[in-house]
Design a protein around this motif. Structure first.
Motif, short mmCIF file in Angstrom:
data_model
loop_
_atom_site.label_atom_id
_atom_site.label_comp_id
_atom_site.label_asym_id
_atom_site.label_seq_id
_atom_site.Cartn_x
_atom_site.Cartn_y
_atom_site.Cartn_z
N VAL A 1 -8.39 1.76 9.13
CA VAL A 1 -7.81 2.69 8.16
C VAL A 1 -7.44 1.98 6.87
N ARG A 2 -7.32 2.77 5.81
CA ARG A 2 -6.78 2.28 4.54
C ARG A 2 -5.46 2.99 4.28
N LEU A 3 -4.48 2.24 3.83
CA LEU A 3 -3.12 2.75 3.71
C LEU A 3 -2.74 3.03 2.26
N SER A 4 -1.82 3.93 2.09
CA SER A 4 -1.19 4.14 0.80
C SER A 4 -0.12 3.08 0.58
N SER A 5 0.10 2.69 -0.65
CA SER A 5 1.11 1.68 -0.96
C SER A 5 2.53 2.18 -0.71
N THR A 6 2.70 3.50 -0.57
CA THR A 6 4.04 4.07 -0.35
C THR A 6 4.21 4.58 1.09
N SER A 7 3.42 4.06 2.00
CA SER A 7 3.50 4.51 3.39
C SER A 7 4.89 4.29 3.98
N ALA B 1 7.45 6.77 2.64
CA ALA B 1 7.31 8.11 3.22
C ALA B 1 7.90 8.17 4.62
N MET B 2 7.66 7.14 5.42
CA MET B 2 8.21 7.13 6.78
C MET B 2 9.73 7.00 6.76
N GLY C 1 4.47 16.21 9.94
CA GLY C 1 3.34 15.75 9.16
C GLY C 1 3.78 15.35 7.76
N LEU C 2 3.39 14.19 7.31
CA LEU C 2 3.73 13.72 5.97
C LEU C 2 2.71 14.21 4.95
N ARG C 3 3.14 14.30 3.71
CA ARG C 3 2.19 14.59 2.63
C ARG C 3 1.37 13.35 2.31
N GLU C 4 1.91 12.20 2.62
CA GLU C 4 1.24 10.93 2.36
C GLU C 4 -0.05 10.85 3.19
N SER C 5 -1.10 10.31 2.58
CA SER C 5 -2.40 10.26 3.26
C SER C 5 -2.64 8.91 3.93
N ILE C 6 -3.44 8.94 4.97
CA ILE C 6 -4.04 7.74 5.54
C ILE C 6 -5.55 7.96 5.46
N PHE C 7 -6.27 6.93 5.06
CA PHE C 7 -7.69 7.09 4.75
C PHE C 7 -8.53 6.48 5.87
N VAL C 8 -9.37 7.32 6.47
CA VAL C 8 -10.18 6.94 7.63
C VAL C 8 -11.61 6.68 7.18
N ASN C 9 -12.17 5.57 7.61
CA ASN C 9 -13.53 5.20 7.25
C ASN C 9 -14.52 6.24 7.78
N PRO C 10 -15.38 6.80 6.92
CA PRO C 10 -16.29 7.87 7.36
C PRO C 10 -17.61 7.37 7.94
#
Length: 239
Positions: free
Chosen positions: A87-93, A96-97, A180-189
């Motif tokens: 996964v790729r993370l947001s810098s503000t993960s 948000a948690m 569920g957070l508004r913050e995204s986690i990015f999954v490799n497609p």
């Protein structure tokens, strides 16, 4: 200040793991500890963990549920954050948690987003995943996090190779706010690109439906492995 223990199951995912650990090093907020649970007992994985000064734990077998349980059993942070290696993370993960916990949630999950390269099916599937999370269960690739005390109260992950997070999420929702957070986690497609967006999604949904109808995780894992072995399907991961 809340302390976070990050738990990462790994199985021949060394390059993806290296990328994730680099991301975690570059996020302004830091984890209190990072535990990598290696299902392959890989010397390369051990060296990468040593390089990044994170804890390496041999799992003994490649079963994601048991790997997560093993990592959680030795974690000492206030909050457990479970991450897949790709996964790729947001810098503000972390922000948000922390905010979610401050607002009396016991845990939650991130918004699923496909990472680049983004193709048009991603814009259809992402809202569908949001609906699935609202009416059903978010899965492990969405960065599940939970207070350590709450994790152990509900019994943690199931010791399964597939759908191991389902009892955890269901139990968490019974004892508190699991949001569920508004913050995204990015999954490799890449797996959707390899297998075909709709073919992969169809087979993922079939596995989920069979699980909901009572097919055991052991039987589903065997079917999962058969799909992986098929020349038309590389690594099928539940969606």
């Amino acid at each position: 200040m809340l302390k976070f223990s990050i738990i990462i199951p790994c199985y021949h995912d060394e390059e993806k793991l290296r990328s994730l650990l680099e991301q975690l090093c570059n996020i302004p907020d830091k984890a209190w500890e990072i535990i990598v649970v290696d299902g392959a007992d890989s010397e390369l994985c051990r060296r990468i963990c040593s390089l990044f000064k994170v804890r390496w734990l041999a799992a003994g077998q490649a079963c994601r549920g048991q790997q997560l349980l093993a990592g959680a059993s030795i974690a000492q942070g206030d909050v457990l954050w479970f991450l897949h290696a790709d996964v790729r993370l947001s810098s503000t993960s972390f922000v948000a948690m922390r905010q979610a916990i401050h607002n009396n949630a016991i845990g939650g999950f991130f918004r699923f987003r496909f990472d680049t390269p983004r193709h048009w099916p991603a814009f259809v599937l992402e809202p569908a995943i949001m609906l699935r999370c609202f009416f059903g269960v978010p899965y492990g690739d969405q960065g599940l996090f939970i207070l350590r005390a709450s994790y152990h109260e509900v019994g943690g992950h199931a010791p399964w190779s597939l759908f191991e997070e389902v009892p955890l999420v269901q139990g968490a929702r019974q004892i508190g706010k699991f949001i569920g957070l508004r913050e995204s986690i990015f999954v490799n497609p890449r797996r959707w690109l390899q297998d075909g967006w709709w073919r992969r999604t169809w087979h993922n949904r079939i596995l989920a439906l069979q699980f909901a109808c009572g097919v055991t995780p052991k039987v589903l894992a065997a079917r999962y492995q058969a799909m992986k072995a098929s020349p038309k399907h590389s690594h099928i991961k539940h969606l």
